[in-house]
Design a protein around this motif. Structure first.
Motif, short mmCIF file in Angstrom:
data_model
loop_
_atom_site.label_atom_id
_atom_site.label_comp_id
_atom_site.label_asym_id
_atom_site.label_seq_id
_atom_site.Cartn_x
_atom_site.Cartn_y
_atom_site.Cartn_z
N PRO A 14 44.02 37.59 55.29
CA PRO A 14 44.95 38.18 56.13
C PRO A 14 46.36 37.68 55.74
N GLY A 15 47.30 38.66 55.39
CA GLY A 15 48.54 38.32 55.11
C GLY A 15 49.02 37.82 53.73
N LYS A 16 47.78 37.62 52.98
CA LYS A 16 48.04 37.68 51.30
C LYS A 16 48.20 39.08 50.47
N THR A 17 48.22 38.94 49.47
CA THR A 17 48.20 40.21 48.55
C THR A 17 46.84 40.21 47.79
N ALA A 18 46.37 41.64 47.94
CA ALA A 18 45.30 42.02 47.31
C ALA A 18 45.55 43.07 45.88
N GLU A 19 45.03 42.56 44.81
CA GLU A 19 45.19 43.45 43.71
C GLU A 19 43.68 43.92 43.26
N ILE A 20 43.65 45.36 43.39
CA ILE A 20 42.34 46.00 42.92
C ILE A 20 42.59 46.62 41.43
#
Lengths: 108, 126
Positions: A14-20
């Motif tokens: 949580p709070g981090k960045t996700a790259e899909i």
């Protein structure tokens, strides 16, 4: 027919960045759309034409498309972002719409 | 409010036929291309086919997996899209979604699906 490749799963705190990511041959020449699907629900459009957000989609969602990879980026990830995400394009050769296999985003 | 409501799903033996309906409201149906998308249990989304608005022409298109067995049609007077499915197989078991292209009165062939129905389950089994 045109093939879109997505990683089966992505995990993020949580709070981090996700790259899909969504891979395809010279995908930069195509318009990529992204859908979010939560369990038991219909898909929801979260990004269209690579980087345009529909109304109601938070600014934390952004998109890009270059070379052979399109990317959906979710900043400041929240528990509510946990879902399956699908990319989709139009294949001009067949005049067919094509979906990627989907990526399950898990919020740790 | 824009709404798409699918109906007509159910349990059907292999080899039989079934017709799904997508009843729409809240927009000018005749202006929009409509698609069907399915999702087998535990699997991803699969585009089934689409039909363009009569005014903006072009042939109806189908995925290779259903070509020759499925037919999409529309009744603009009733604002309903149909999916006629014939010679059903176990592999056709899925939730079937009706969906709409984002822009109406458009010739864009690469548009996104902006509105989805809740889906109707089709189970092909003896």
């Amino acid at each position: 027919s045109y093939v879109l490749t997505q990683p089966p799963s992505v995990s993020v705190a949580p709070g981090k960045t996700a790259e899909i990511t969504c891979g395809g041959d010279n995908i930069a020449t195509k318009s990529v759309h992204w859908y979010q699907q939560k369990p038991g629900q219909a898909p929801v459009l979260v990004m269209y034409y690579d980087r345009d957000r529909p109304s109601g989609i938070p600014e934390r969602f952004s998109g890009s498309n270059s070379g052979n990879t399109a990317t959906l980026t979710i900043s400041r990830v929240e528990a509510g972002d946990e879902a399956d995400y699908y990319c989709q394009v139009w294949d001009s050769r067949s005049d067919h719409r094509v979906f990627g296999g989907g990526t399950k985003l898990t919020v740790l | 409010e824009v709404q798409l409501v699918e109906s007509g799903g159910g349990l059907v033996p292999p080899g039989r036929s079934l017709r799904l309906s997508c009843t729409t409201s809240g927009f000018t149906f005749s202006d929009y291309a409509m698609s069907w998308v399915r999702q087998a249990p535990g699997k991803g989304l699969e585009w089934v086919g689409f039909i363009r608005s009569k005014a903006y022409g072009g042939p109806t298109q189908y995925a290779a997996s259903v070509e020759g067995r499925f037919t999409i049609s529309r009744d603009d007077s009733k604002s309903i899209a149909y999916l006629q499915m014939r010679s059903l197989k176990a592999d056709d078991t899925a939730v079937y979604y009706c969906t709409r292209d984002r822009l109406g009165k458009s010739t864009a062939r690469d548009d996104a699906f902006d509105i989805w129905g809740q889906g109707t389950m089709v189970t092909v089994s003896s």
